[in-house]
Design a protein around this motif. Structure first.
Motif, PDB file in Angstrom:
ATOM      1  N   ALA A 121       0.820  -1.208   0.000  1.00 56.37           N
ATOM      2  CA  ALA A 121       0.000   0.000   0.000  1.00 56.37           C
ATOM      3  C   ALA A 121       0.855   1.260   0.000  1.00 56.37           C
ATOM      4  N   ALA A 122       1.963   1.203   0.720  1.00 58.25           N
ATOM      5  CA  ALA A 122       2.826   2.380   0.841  1.00 58.25           C
ATOM      6  C   ALA A 122       3.740   2.576  -0.364  1.00 58.25           C
ATOM      7  N   SER A 123       4.218   1.488  -0.930  1.00 57.86           N
ATOM      8  CA  SER A 123       5.227   1.570  -1.995  1.00 57.86           C
ATOM      9  C   SER A 123       4.651   1.470  -3.399  1.00 57.86           C
ATOM     10  N   GLY A 124       3.450   0.879  -3.504  1.00 62.57           N
ATOM     11  CA  GLY A 124       2.879   0.645  -4.822  1.00 62.57           C
ATOM     12  C   GLY A 124       3.344  -0.653  -5.448  1.00 62.57           C
ATOM     13  N   ALA A 125       4.043  -1.477  -4.680  1.00 62.71           N
ATOM     14  CA  ALA A 125       4.514  -2.769  -5.197  1.00 62.71           C
ATOM     15  C   ALA A 125       3.328  -3.672  -5.518  1.00 62.71           C
ATOM     16  N   LEU A 126       3.504  -4.510  -6.497  1.00 60.98           N
ATOM     17  CA  LEU A 126       2.467  -5.441  -6.929  1.00 60.98           C
ATOM     18  C   LEU A 126       2.485  -6.659  -6.018  1.00 60.98           C
ATOM     19  N   THR A 127       1.338  -6.986  -5.419  1.00 63.53           N
ATOM     20  CA  THR A 127       1.273  -8.108  -4.487  1.00 63.53           C
ATOM     21  C   THR A 127       0.948  -9.403  -5.215  1.00 63.53           C
ATOM     22  N   SER A 128       1.801 -10.397  -5.039  1.00 66.34           N
ATOM     23  CA  SER A 128       1.547 -11.723  -5.581  1.00 66.34           C
ATOM     24  C   SER A 128       0.947 -12.597  -4.480  1.00 66.34           C
ATOM     25  N   HIS A 129       0.474 -13.767  -4.862  1.00 67.79           N
ATOM     26  CA  HIS A 129      -0.138 -14.679  -3.897  1.00 67.79           C
ATOM     27  C   HIS A 129       0.359 -16.091  -4.167  1.00 67.79           C
ATOM     28  N   ALA A 130       0.417 -16.884  -3.113  1.00 70.24           N
ATOM     29  CA  ALA A 130       0.942 -18.240  -3.249  1.00 70.24           C
ATOM     30  C   ALA A 130       0.073 -19.106  -4.159  1.00 70.24           C
ATOM     31  N   TYR A 131      -1.260 -18.893  -4.142  1.00 68.16           N
ATOM     32  CA  TYR A 131      -2.128 -19.766  -4.938  1.00 68.16           C
ATOM     33  C   TYR A 131      -3.431 -19.119  -5.396  1.00 68.16           C
ATOM     34  N   ASP A 132      -3.928 -18.132  -4.665  1.00 66.31           N
ATOM     35  CA  ASP A 132      -5.261 -17.595  -4.943  1.00 66.31           C
ATOM     36  C   ASP A 132      -5.213 -16.420  -5.913  1.00 66.31           C
ATOM     37  N   HIS A 133      -4.772 -16.700  -7.153  1.00 69.79           N
ATOM     38  CA  HIS A 133      -4.762 -15.694  -8.196  1.00 69.79           C
ATOM     39  C   HIS A 133      -4.864 -16.408  -9.543  1.00 69.79           C
ATOM     40  N   PRO A 134      -5.727 -15.940 -10.431  1.00 70.72           N
ATOM     41  CA  PRO A 134      -5.916 -16.656 -11.701  1.00 70.72           C
ATOM     42  C   PRO A 134      -4.656 -16.775 -12.541  1.00 70.72           C
ATOM     43  N   LEU A 135      -3.779 -15.785 -12.520  1.00 70.16           N
ATOM     44  CA  LEU A 135      -2.537 -15.880 -13.296  1.00 70.16           C
ATOM     45  C   LEU A 135      -1.605 -16.932 -12.710  1.00 70.16           C
ATOM     46  N   VAL A 136      -1.591 -17.031 -11.389  1.00 68.12           N
ATOM     47  CA  VAL A 136      -0.758 -18.045 -10.729  1.00 68.12           C
ATOM     48  C   VAL A 136      -1.304 -19.437 -11.021  1.00 68.12           C
ATOM     49  N   ALA A 137      -2.610 -19.616 -10.909  1.00 65.78           N
ATOM     50  CA  ALA A 137      -3.218 -20.921 -11.175  1.00 65.78           C
ATOM     51  C   ALA A 137      -3.088 -21.306 -12.646  1.00 65.78           C
ATOM     52  N   ALA A 138      -3.268 -20.339 -13.547  1.00 58.65           N
ATOM     53  CA  ALA A 138      -3.141 -20.628 -14.973  1.00 58.65           C
ATOM     54  C   ALA A 138      -1.724 -21.080 -15.305  1.00 58.65           C
ATOM     55  N   GLY A 139      -0.745 -20.451 -14.684  1.00 57.39           N
ATOM     56  CA  GLY A 139       0.639 -20.877 -14.902  1.00 57.39           C
ATOM     57  C   GLY A 139       0.845 -22.312 -14.475  1.00 57.39           C
ATOM     58  N   ALA A 140       0.261 -22.678 -13.337  1.00 45.76           N
ATOM     59  CA  ALA A 140       0.362 -24.064 -12.866  1.00 45.76           C
ATOM     60  C   ALA A 140      -0.304 -25.023 -13.844  1.00 45.76           C
ATOM     61  N   GLY A 141      -1.375 -24.568 -14.471  1.00 42.66           N
ATOM     62  CA  GLY A 141      -2.110 -25.418 -15.403  1.00 42.66           C
ATOM     63  C   GLY A 141      -1.334 -25.776 -16.654  1.00 42.66           C
ATOM     64  N   THR A 142      -0.287 -25.005 -16.968  1.00 43.27           N
ATOM     65  CA  THR A 142       0.529 -25.330 -18.144  1.00 43.27           C
ATOM     66  C   THR A 142       1.196 -26.693 -17.998  1.00 43.27           C
ATOM     67  N   LEU A 143       1.354 -27.146 -16.773  1.00 48.73           N
ATOM     68  CA  LEU A 143       1.947 -28.457 -16.526  1.00 48.73           C
ATOM     69  C   LEU A 143       1.132 -29.569 -17.186  1.00 48.73           C
ATOM     70  N   LEU A 144      -0.196 -29.501 -17.091  1.00 48.40           N
ATOM     71  CA  LEU A 144      -1.042 -30.536 -17.680  1.00 48.40           C
ATOM     72  C   LEU A 144      -0.915 -30.541 -19.205  1.00 48.40           C
ATOM     73  N   GLU A 145      -0.774 -29.379 -19.800  1.00 48.41           N
ATOM     74  CA  GLU A 145      -0.604 -29.312 -21.251  1.00 48.41           C
ATOM     75  C   GLU A 145       0.642 -30.082 -21.688  1.00 48.41           C
ATOM     76  N   GLU A 146       1.711 -29.964 -20.930  1.00 49.28           N
ATOM     77  CA  GLU A 146       2.948 -30.682 -21.251  1.00 49.28           C
ATOM     78  C   GLU A 146       2.789 -32.182 -21.032  1.00 49.28           C
ATOM     79  N   ILE A 147       2.112 -32.540 -19.959  1.00 52.81           N
ATOM     80  CA  ILE A 147       1.939 -33.959 -19.633  1.00 52.81           C
ATOM     81  C   ILE A 147       1.134 -34.676 -20.712  1.00 52.81           C
TER      82      ILE A 147
END
Length: 349
Positions: free
Chosen positions: A152-178
């Motif tokens: 909030a003070a710095s304007g940095a972008l907050t990431s999340h360990a799992y609860d974000h669609p971009l994070v989950a979508a990235g994980a989903g690329t694993l199934l495409e490879e498999i």
């Protein structure tokens, strides 16, 4: 709430191509996994199942988290929404390491918050990835609050360990490879904590008509409890795999995904997790986290009848383990290996 779509997985696949390590697959010895119809080595039994291990623990930073972190930062860079203050996250675990690594790869500042009692090895690794490490309080909640104040003070972008669609979508690329490496794949088996890996993999799997088995420790069952309640609920966390699967609440995104067709939620006991992890070491000299061994434990635990049920129905009695059917092609995701290999030198009690 953004509902994850297969389009999100496709976009992530294109976005992180060449930036992550393609997953390697290894076949399980024929006959090592029993089917629901008996011992596959018995001449009277049905056709044996075919089981593969996805060695995702060989990914950058030692876990699948690198995929989501890379997708998160790259997507914001492409959108022009990556601030000068960089990214920040509260996590001393795999998500923090992945965020720091992806930021370093992209030439972005990373500020990682974790409790002051965090293991020195994690602090050293985070700094090795170029992250600024800030130690706050004695619990994750205190580190998270400090992270939010910093953002909030710095304007940095907050990431999340799992609860974000971009994070989950990235994980989903694993199934495409498999699936490209295993034609005719029937089932993918994944461990579940907060649900990022599960949501991504299951979303891609459903698009291709592949079943997803979501595996949780008996006493870290955030997704299983959410399915039973029909909404995310807080659960106690007490398991040998708590360091990576100890989310107290599954994301709404994960619950929505689990309520779709083709998903089965199962539980395993800690003893089964320990034995599966030990077996990987004894038979393959592979050292994985207890969280990764949780997925394999669903197939190697004691024989129990696991009835078929409507995946969209709310479970009344939690399923224990998963037995593949005759001729079924199964891939088990070994998702991370940030563990102390010394604990595998001798069998654990």
């Amino acid at each position: 709430m953004h509902q994850l779509t297969y389009g999100d997985i496709e976009a992530a696949t294109d976005r992180i191509a060449g930036r992550i390590r393609p997953v390697a697959l290894a076949p399980v010895d024929p006959g090592a996994i029993r089917t629901a119809h008996g011992d596959p080595l018995d001449e009277r039994s049905a056709e044996p199942c075919e089981v593969w291990l996805a060695m995702e623990f060989m990914q950058h930073t030692g876990s699948f988290k690198a995929r989501g972190a890379q997708n998160f930062i790259q997507a914001h860079r492409e959108a022009g929404s990556l601030p000068d203050a960089g990214v920040t996250i509260a996590s001393g675990g795999n998500a923090g390491l992945a965020c720091a690594w992806a930021a370093q790869q992209q030439g972005v500042r990373a500020t990682v918050f974790l409790p002051a009692n965090a293991p020195q090895v994690k602090i050293t690794r985070l700094r090795g990835y170029g992250a600024e490490v800030r130690l706050v309080g004695s619990e994750y909640a205190e580190a998270l609050a400090a992270c939010e104040e910093f953002a909030a003070a710095s304007g940095a972008l907050t990431s999340h360990a799992y609860d974000h669609p971009l994070v989950a979508a990235g994980a989903g690329t694993l199934l495409e490879e498999i699936r490209r490496q295993i034609p005719g794949l029937d089932t993918v088996v994944v461990a579940v904590g907060g649900g990022g890996l599960f949501a991504g993999v299951a979303t891609a799997a459903r698009h291709h008509g592949i079943r997803t088995v979501a595996v949780e420790p008996e006493n870290c069952r955030a997704l299983n409890a959410a399915l039973a309640a029909g909404r995310p609920v807080d659960v106690p966390v007490d398991s040998v795999a708590v360091d990576s699967l100890g989310a107290r609440r599954a994301s709404a995104m994960a619950l929505h995904t689990a309520q779709q067709d083709g998903v089965r939620s199962v539980l395993v006991a800690d003893g089964e997790i320990v034995r599966a992890r030990q077996a990987l070491w004894e038979h393959r000299r592979v050292a994985v986290e207890h969280g990764a061994a949780t997925a394999l434990a669903a197939l190697t635990g004691p024989d129990q009848h696991v009835p078929e049920r409507d995946p969209s129905a709310q479970p009344t009695v939690p399923s224990r383990g998963y037995r593949p059917g005759s001729g079924e092609k199964v891939c088990v995701v070994l998702c991370g290996a940030n563990t102390d290999a010394a604990t595998l030198v001798r069998p654990e009690n």
